[in-house]
Motif scaffolding. Structure first.
Motif, PDB file in Angstrom:
ATOM      1  N   ASP A 125      35.284  20.025  52.770  1.00  0.00           N
ATOM      2  CA  ASP A 125      35.125  21.063  53.788  1.00  0.00           C
ATOM      3  C   ASP A 125      34.517  22.342  53.236  1.00  0.00           C
ATOM      4  N   GLY A 126      34.044  22.288  51.985  1.00  0.00           N
ATOM      5  CA  GLY A 126      33.343  23.428  51.421  1.00  0.00           C
ATOM      6  C   GLY A 126      34.144  24.219  50.404  1.00  0.00           C
ATOM      7  N   TYR A 127      33.487  25.252  49.854  1.00  0.00           N
ATOM      8  CA  TYR A 127      34.044  26.058  48.775  1.00  0.00           C
ATOM      9  C   TYR A 127      34.156  27.525  49.193  1.00  0.00           C
ATOM     10  N   ALA A 128      34.998  28.250  48.461  1.00  0.00           N
ATOM     11  CA  ALA A 128      35.156  29.682  48.694  1.00  0.00           C
ATOM     12  C   ALA A 128      35.518  30.353  47.376  1.00  0.00           C
ATOM     13  N   GLN A 129      35.269  31.666  47.300  1.00  0.00           N
ATOM     14  CA  GLN A 129      35.738  32.435  46.149  1.00  0.00           C
ATOM     15  C   GLN A 129      37.253  32.571  46.212  1.00  0.00           C
ATOM     16  N   MET A 130      37.907  32.392  45.054  1.00  0.00           N
ATOM     17  CA  MET A 130      39.342  32.624  44.940  1.00  0.00           C
ATOM     18  C   MET A 130      39.653  34.062  44.560  1.00  0.00           C
ATOM     19  N   GLY A 131      38.737  34.677  43.821  1.00  0.00           N
ATOM     20  CA  GLY A 131      38.968  36.030  43.337  1.00  0.00           C
ATOM     21  C   GLY A 131      37.953  36.384  42.278  1.00  0.00           C
ATOM     22  N   ARG A 132      38.047  37.633  41.817  1.00  0.00           N
ATOM     23  CA  ARG A 132      37.026  38.146  40.898  1.00  0.00           C
ATOM     24  C   ARG A 132      37.614  39.310  40.109  1.00  0.00           C
ATOM     25  N   ASP A 150      40.190  43.015  24.838  1.00  0.00           N
ATOM     26  CA  ASP A 150      39.776  42.979  26.241  1.00  0.00           C
ATOM     27  C   ASP A 150      40.349  44.136  27.039  1.00  0.00           C
ATOM     28  N   ARG A 151      39.498  44.721  27.855  1.00  0.00           N
ATOM     29  CA  ARG A 151      39.905  45.682  28.885  1.00  0.00           C
ATOM     30  C   ARG A 151      39.538  45.058  30.238  1.00  0.00           C
ATOM     31  N   THR A 152      40.543  44.641  30.972  1.00  0.00           N
ATOM     32  CA  THR A 152      40.330  43.864  32.195  1.00  0.00           C
ATOM     33  C   THR A 152      40.670  44.712  33.413  1.00  0.00           C
ATOM     34  N   THR A 153      39.753  44.721  34.376  1.00  0.00           N
ATOM     35  CA  THR A 153      39.928  45.510  35.589  1.00  0.00           C
ATOM     36  C   THR A 153      40.016  44.583  36.794  1.00  0.00           C
ATOM     37  N   TYR A 154      41.193  44.591  37.435  1.00  0.00           N
ATOM     38  CA  TYR A 154      41.426  43.839  38.664  1.00  0.00           C
ATOM     39  C   TYR A 154      41.389  44.805  39.849  1.00  0.00           C
ATOM     40  N   PRO A 155      41.304  44.281  41.068  1.00  0.00           N
ATOM     41  CA  PRO A 155      41.424  45.159  42.233  1.00  0.00           C
ATOM     42  C   PRO A 155      42.745  45.929  42.259  1.00  0.00           C
ATOM     43  N   HIS A 156      43.793  45.377  41.614  1.00  0.00           N
ATOM     44  CA  HIS A 156      45.128  45.991  41.673  1.00  0.00           C
ATOM     45  C   HIS A 156      45.486  46.765  40.408  1.00  0.00           C
ATOM     46  N   GLY A 157      44.583  46.888  39.436  1.00  0.00           N
ATOM     47  CA  GLY A 157      44.900  47.649  38.242  1.00  0.00           C
ATOM     48  C   GLY A 157      44.191  47.112  37.010  1.00  0.00           C
ATOM     49  N   SER A 158      44.504  47.688  35.857  1.00  0.00           N
ATOM     50  CA  SER A 158      43.857  47.319  34.604  1.00  0.00           C
ATOM     51  C   SER A 158      44.896  46.922  33.561  1.00  0.00           C
ATOM     52  N   CYS A 159      44.472  46.079  32.612  1.00  0.00           N
ATOM     53  CA  CYS A 159      45.355  45.742  31.494  1.00  0.00           C
ATOM     54  C   CYS A 159      44.528  45.523  30.238  1.00  0.00           C
ATOM     55  N   TYR A 160      45.230  45.448  29.106  1.00  0.00           N
ATOM     56  CA  TYR A 160      44.607  45.406  27.788  1.00  0.00           C
ATOM     57  C   TYR A 160      45.207  44.239  27.014  1.00  0.00           C
ATOM     58  N   GLU A 161      44.349  43.498  26.319  1.00  0.00           N
ATOM     59  CA  GLU A 161      44.828  42.279  25.666  1.00  0.00           C
ATOM     60  C   GLU A 161      44.019  42.000  24.409  1.00  0.00           C
ATOM     61  N   ASN A 197      47.095  36.539  36.576  1.00  0.00           N
ATOM     62  CA  ASN A 197      47.230  37.938  36.982  1.00  0.00           C
ATOM     63  C   ASN A 197      46.369  38.249  38.206  1.00  0.00           C
ATOM     64  N   MET A 198      45.180  37.663  38.269  1.00  0.00           N
ATOM     65  CA  MET A 198      44.315  37.858  39.429  1.00  0.00           C
ATOM     66  C   MET A 198      44.953  37.275  40.681  1.00  0.00           C
ATOM     67  N   ILE A 199      45.459  36.065  40.577  1.00  0.00           N
ATOM     68  CA  ILE A 199      46.014  35.352  41.737  1.00  0.00           C
ATOM     69  C   ILE A 199      47.293  36.017  42.254  1.00  0.00           C
ATOM     70  N   TYR A 200      48.171  36.416  41.325  1.00  0.00           N
ATOM     71  CA  TYR A 200      49.485  36.927  41.715  1.00  0.00           C
ATOM     72  C   TYR A 200      49.537  38.447  41.849  1.00  0.00           C
ATOM     73  N   GLY A 201      48.442  39.133  41.526  1.00  0.00           N
ATOM     74  CA  GLY A 201      48.440  40.588  41.633  1.00  0.00           C
ATOM     75  C   GLY A 201      49.338  41.261  40.611  1.00  0.00           C
ATOM     76  N   THR A 202      49.423  40.661  39.417  1.00  0.00           N
ATOM     77  CA  THR A 202      50.285  41.185  38.354  1.00  0.00           C
ATOM     78  C   THR A 202      49.419  41.725  37.208  1.00  0.00           C
ATOM     79  N   LEU A 203      50.059  42.323  36.225  1.00  0.00           N
ATOM     80  CA  LEU A 203      49.398  42.825  35.020  1.00  0.00           C
ATOM     81  C   LEU A 203      50.192  42.399  33.780  1.00  0.00           C
ATOM     82  N   ASP A 204      50.689  41.185  33.805  1.00  0.00           N
ATOM     83  CA  ASP A 204      51.549  40.679  32.733  1.00  0.00           C
ATOM     84  C   ASP A 204      50.785  39.975  31.626  1.00  0.00           C
TER      85      ASP A 204
END
Length: 204
Positions: A125-132, A150-161, A197-204
Motif C-alpha cells: 500500500d506504499g511507503y511513508a517517512q517515519m521521521g527525520r 555526535d551532536r544530534t538535533t531532533y524536532p523535540h530537542g538535542s543530545c550529544y553522544e 529517540n526519534m520515534i519515542y520523542g526522548t533524548l536518552d
C-alpha cells in the motif's frame, strides 16, 4: 554485525571538553540528514527492520547519499549490536525518494539494496517517512580507534553522544571511560539509539 560503544554526554560544554581532550581538531566533519521510511502499515518496523537514507555533506566535497537497512538492534550497558547493510545511492535519486517515498519501489529496480528492502518486506500500500533528524559528526583518531562525536538535533530537542566501533567494545569502553573521568567530563551509557529517540520523542 556492527558493534560499537555509545556514551551519552549531558551538555555542549561536556562535548567541547571531550573534543579538547581528543586534540580539538577533527579529522573530518559530516553534516548528516537522516530520513527514515516504512510502509504505511509499519511493515518494516513490525519485522524489526529500520530503513534509512542519509545525505552526508562534507566541506569542499559533493554531498553523497547512503541507503541503510538495519535489523535486530540491541543496546545494553552502552554497547550496541546491530545487523547493518549500507550502499551508496545517487544523490538525486535519494532526494526524489525523500520528497516522494512512493517512488521507492520504482527506484529499487536500479539499486541492489533498495530492491532487497522491497523484496524482503513487501509494502503493497506504499511507503511513508517515519521521521527525520540532523546530526553533526566530528571524527577524531584516538589510540587505535576513530572516535565519533555526535551532536544530534531532533524536532523535540538535542543530545550529544560518543560512538566508537570496535571488535572489542569492552576494552574500547574502558579506555574512553578512563579518558572522560581523567578530564572530569560527565557521561553515562546511552539508553536508546538515535532511531528510538526519534520515534519515542526522548533524548536518552
Amino acid at each position: 554485525m556492527e558493534i560499537e560503544i555509545k556514551i551519552r554526554l549531558p551538555s555542549e560544554q561536556d562535548t567541547i571538553k571531550l573534543e579538547d581532550a581528543l586534540g580539538g581538531h577533527p579529522s573530518s566533519t559530516e553534516n548528516q540528514d537522516n530520513v527514515f521510511f516504512d510502509g504505511v502499515h509499519k511493515e518494516l518496523i513490525k519485522s524489526k527492520l529500520v530503513f534509512r537514507i542519509r545525505i552526508i555533506e562534507k566541506s569542499s566535497k559533493e554531498p553523497i547519499a547512503v541507503v541503510a537497512l538495519k535489523g535486530n538492534a540491541v543496546l545494553v550497558d552502552g554497547i550496541a549490536h546491530v545487523e547493518e547493510e549500507e550502499e551508496q545511492i545517487d544523490i538525486e535519486t535519494a532526494r526524489r525518494i525523500i520528497t516522494n517515498p512512493n517512488l521507492i519501489s520504482e527506484e529499487a529496480k536500479n539499486h541492489r539494496l533498495l530492491q532487497k528492502i522491497v523484496d524482503r518486506v513487501p509494502c503493497n500500500d506504499g511507503y511513508a517517512q517515519m521521521g527525520r533528524f540532523r546530526n553533526v559528526r566530528n571524527k577524531y583518531p584516538w589510540k587505535e580507534y576513530v572516535v565519533e562525536v555526535d551532536r544530534t538535533t531532533y524536532p523535540h530537542g538535542s543530545c550529544y553522544e560518543v560512538e566508537i566501533e570496535s571488535t572489542d567494545p569492552v576494552k574500547a569502553k574502558e579506555q574512553m571511560t578512563h579518558l572522560l573521568q581523567e578530564h572530569g567530563i560527565a557521561f553515562g551509557n546511552s539508553q536508546k539509539n538515535k532511531f528510538e529517540n526519534m520515534i519515542y520523542g526522548t533524548l536518552d
